[in-house]
Scaffold this motif. Sequence first.
Motif: not given
Length: 323
Positions: A118-124
């Motif tokens: 979740f973090q890297i893909a959505y955060g980016t």
Amino acid sequence: MRGWLIETLGQPARLADLPDPIPGKGEALVDIRACGLNFADLLMAEGKYQEKPALPFIPGLELAGTVRALGPGTEGPPPGTRVAVYAGQGGLAQRGCFPVTSLLPLPDSLSFAEAAGFQIAYGTSHLALAHKARLQPGETLLVLGAAGGVGLTAVEIGHQMGARVIACARGPEKLALARAAGADEVIDSDTPDLKSALRALGGVDVVYDPVGGPAFDAALRATKPDGRLLAIGFASGTVPQVPANLLLVKNLTVIGFWWGGYLAFAPHLLRDSLVSLLDWQAAGRIKPHISNLLPFEDLPKGLDLLRSRAATGKVVIDIPATP
């Protein structure tokens, strides 16, 4: 415990028996249950990423699991708390020690596998589109590599932000996936004249590009005056060279974006963004797409899926519970 170990750059990781980690002050010991794979894992293993851990190291940038213990004198989420962690390394092991400031408590609505990717893909995508590109409702957003791990989230988030989204990906299956995620228009990346196809759709205001190569050049020439182009990554292996004269005459802005870099100078922006995204997920506005959930021993297969660009959405490694 067992963990995947990179001992020599450019050589495959080895599944090894490793000492149990012991948390220090300010750290939490986490039982890792899933680790999301990223193209950066391939680059890091070859020594080509902007962060270069000392050898040997355990790869795996982002993970999810359960807090097992806190280090001495450390306040943080109590043992038993389900958390996601952006670790930078260390995710491909059964346990790991991480700063408590990196722990993000998880809602019950997210599984370990979904949280790990979740973090890297959505955060980016969220921070790049909202904070850097200032995407506005009604603007046209072009997403290159639109069925990949980060590209698909950019389609979702652009749609949620009220943009008209054009998704570019290879083949009908990937284009259908982008359409289901909220794309208004789709273009096959093998189209012989991407620039003309984009201009026929009225041009674009914002370009989201995790691919690089010729697609960036075509998108640059189809961007409207005062447009913004986000350089997210270079999965094609080719870093575009930008003609400054074209930037000048069309008042264009090329914006470099590296999500992990914000940890060094503005970590609060990352955390605020992720908190907002978790609210969106709980409300059903976004839904993580995992194309491949693989057993711990199948890490090489997962990396091959990234290398060949065969995966859609995220590739996640499932890590069995430990006593």
